[in-house]
Scaffold this active site. Structure first.
Site, PDB file in Angstrom:
ATOM      1  N   SER A 180      -3.801  -0.231  -3.477  1.00 30.65           N
ATOM      2  CA  SER A 180      -5.313  -0.842  -3.309  1.00 30.65           C
ATOM      3  C   SER A 180      -6.079   0.373  -3.337  1.00 30.65           C
ATOM      4  CB  SER A 180      -5.464  -1.624  -2.098  1.00 30.65           C
ATOM      5  OG  SER A 180      -6.682  -2.073  -1.862  1.00 30.65           O
ATOM      6  N   LYS A 222      -1.160 -10.981   6.246  1.00 29.29           N
ATOM      7  CA  LYS A 222      -1.524  -9.640   6.858  1.00 29.29           C
ATOM      8  C   LYS A 222      -1.019  -9.956   8.472  1.00 29.29           C
ATOM      9  CE  LYS A 222      -5.255  -7.528   4.132  1.00 29.29           C
ATOM     10  NZ  LYS A 222      -6.559  -7.565   4.095  1.00 29.29           N
ATOM     11  N   GLY A 282      -2.595  -4.852   3.275  1.00 33.59           N
ATOM     12  CA  GLY A 282      -2.699  -3.592   3.948  1.00 33.59           C
ATOM     13  C   GLY A 282      -4.010  -3.547   4.831  1.00 33.59           C
ATOM     14  N   ASP A 331      -6.751 -14.224   1.233  1.00 32.80           N
ATOM     15  CA  ASP A 331      -6.806 -13.321   2.202  1.00 32.80           C
ATOM     16  C   ASP A 331      -7.454 -13.460   3.261  1.00 32.80           C
ATOM     17  OD1 ASP A 331      -6.836 -10.829   3.753  1.00 32.80           O
ATOM     18  OD2 ASP A 331      -7.437  -9.455   2.451  1.00 32.80           O
ATOM     19  N   LYS A 354     -10.893  -2.940  -6.013  1.00 32.36           N
ATOM     20  CA  LYS A 354     -11.846  -3.507  -5.115  1.00 32.36           C
ATOM     21  C   LYS A 354     -13.076  -3.709  -6.070  1.00 32.36           C
ATOM     22  CE  LYS A 354      -9.831  -3.643  -0.933  1.00 32.36           C
ATOM     23  NZ  LYS A 354      -9.670  -4.889  -0.317  1.00 32.36           N
ATOM     24  N   GLU A 376      -8.407 -11.736  -5.747  1.00 34.32           N
ATOM     25  CA  GLU A 376      -8.313 -11.906  -4.228  1.00 34.32           C
ATOM     26  C   GLU A 376      -9.499 -12.224  -3.602  1.00 34.32           C
ATOM     27  OE1 GLU A 376      -6.139  -8.655  -2.714  1.00 34.32           O
ATOM     28  OE2 GLU A 376      -6.471  -9.329  -0.479  1.00 34.32           O
ATOM     29  N   LYS A 380      -4.411  -2.750  -7.626  1.00 34.05           N
ATOM     30  CA  LYS A 380      -5.375  -3.519  -7.380  1.00 34.05           C
ATOM     31  C   LYS A 380      -6.553  -2.850  -7.286  1.00 34.05           C
ATOM     32  CE  LYS A 380      -6.371  -5.232  -2.379  1.00 34.05           C
ATOM     33  NZ  LYS A 380      -5.966  -5.974  -1.561  1.00 34.05           N
ATOM     34  N   ASP A 401      -9.883  -7.387  -5.872  1.00 29.59           N
ATOM     35  CA  ASP A 401     -10.077  -8.110  -4.573  1.00 29.59           C
ATOM     36  C   ASP A 401     -11.505  -8.018  -4.437  1.00 29.59           C
ATOM     37  OD1 ASP A 401     -10.180  -8.653  -2.029  1.00 29.59           O
ATOM     38  OD2 ASP A 401      -8.737  -7.072  -1.219  1.00 29.59           O
TER      39      ASP A 401
END
Ligand code: OSB
Ligand code: MG
Length: 373
Positions: free
Chosen positions: A136, A263, A291, A239, A164, A214, A162, A189
């Protein structure tokens, strides 16, 4: 098992590089650890995944510490707990606070697996001895820095990237990354940074063949996510919205997404994670392990969880060295050139906790119940 004491510690652990999401930038972690000791002196370790402020979720370091110290630890100490999943039952009077609960719950699983003399992943019913890993990558100061970081992670073997995203760091960034890296497994995400009014943006993103997008919409929503999913081709992955197997069931039935990120802290520990995994597996919804910038203890628990059969997609579990100059476990978590982590063979979480290092990093410590140390 009968828990005789719970030691809480807050450690301060500086990140090698800042981590930025749509809700803010983190430079140093404040992590609560729990060391649970039973009457025979066997111990287990758990990590609280709450952030430094109530931004990803409503839980945060100080809130979790107070809840653990005043309510949760006293509910577990002195109790006879039939098996690790029974820890949840002991803490049932407290509503919410799943990350705080998971701190103790996961520690009890480590303890129980150690008592049984088997690695935690086996004790949980895991079947994968090598788990696929992704990274990420937070919001960067420039697209060039992002591209350089992606190059480095791909060279290290990671199977999925991934990035952000947030308003202003989305379409053009994904476009540049796609142009530079034609056929990598790529996803975004948003950490709840958008609303249904942004549907046209997500329709444009469909061109870039993302594995998934996400949590694009509100942290507590599954209704609008279903409306969005109907209008875009890219699979939506939930998520923040999923806290339990019931949430997963409802989201699947509504069509709020096609993939779920599990998670441990967000769902309240290993027992609930197993339930979420089962619901998803039975409904053909792939899951992967999310994570929370964990230190080695949380990372080890994530590895154990990700060996369950339903975890078929690369998760956000990566090498300790991406985050920490020195981790709090030994050996540090490493990733193979194939972009996988090998499940450890030692009993419990499968890594040794480095007490000396933890001692150095400890900002506060509290023992609930009779100390045996
Ligand atoms: O949304 O997955 C998230 C980190 C902090 C809070 C939320 C998230 C993340 C990550 C980091 O994406 C994943 C990692 O630990 O590497
Ligand atoms: Mg996320």
């Amino acid at each position: 098992m009968i828990i005789s004491s719970i030691e809480l510690r807050e450690i301060r652990l500086p990140l090698i590089h800042f981590f930025e999401t749509s809700f803010g930038r983190t430079t140093e972690r404040r992590i609560v650890l729990a060391r649970v000791i039973d009457r025979d002196g066997v111990e287990g370790w758990g990590e609280c995944t709450a952030g430094e402020g109530p931004f990803y979720s409503d839980e945060w370091t100080d809130g979790a510490w107070s809840t653990l110290e005043k309510f949760l630890a006293p509910m577990v100490v002195g109790k006879k707990i039939e098996d690790a999943s029974g820890t949840w039952l002991a803490m049932k009077p407290v509503r919410g606070h799943r990350m705080a609960k998971a701190t103790i719950e996961t520690a009890c699983w480590d303890l129980a697996a150690k008592r049984a003399g088997v690695p935690l992943w086996q004790y949980l019913g895991g079947v994968q001895t090598e788990i696929p890993c992704g990274v990420s990558i937070g919001i960067q100061d420039s697209p060039a820095i992002l591209i350089e970081k992606i190059e480095r992670e791909l060279a290290a073997g990671y199977q999925r990237i991934k990035i952000k995203i947030k308003p202003g760091w989305d379409l053009s960034i994904i476009e540049q990354v796609r142009q530079r890296f034609g056929n990598i497994r790529l996803m975004g995400d948003a950490n709840s940074a958008y609303s249904l009014a942004d549907t046209p943006l997500f329709q444009e993103l469909d061109r870039f063949d993302l594995m998934m997008i996400e949590q694009p919409l509100a942290h507590d929503d599954i209704f609008d996510h279903a409306k969005l999913q109907q209008q875009i081709k890219t699979p939506v992955c939930l998520d923040e919205s999923i806290h339990s197997a019931e949430d997963a069931t409802h989201a699947i039935e509504l069509g709020s997404g096609r993939i779920i990120n599990v998670k441990l802290g967000r769902v309240g520990g290993h027992a609930e994670a197993q339930r979420v995994e089962k619901v998803c597996r039975e409904n053909g919804i792939p899951v992967w392990c999310g994570g929370m910038l964990e230190s080695g203890v949380g990372r080890a628990h994530n590895i154990a969880m990700a060996t369950l059969a339903g975890f078929t997609l690369p998760g956000d579990i990566s090498a300790s060295a991406r985050y920490w100059a020195e981790d709090i476990i030994e050996p540090a978590v490493t990733v193979t050139p194939r972009g996988t982590i090998t499940a450890p063979q030692k009993p419990g979480i499968g890594y040794d906790v480095n007490l000396e290092r933890i001692e150095e990093l400890t900002a506060r410590k509290e023992i609930i119940g009779r100390s045996q140390i």
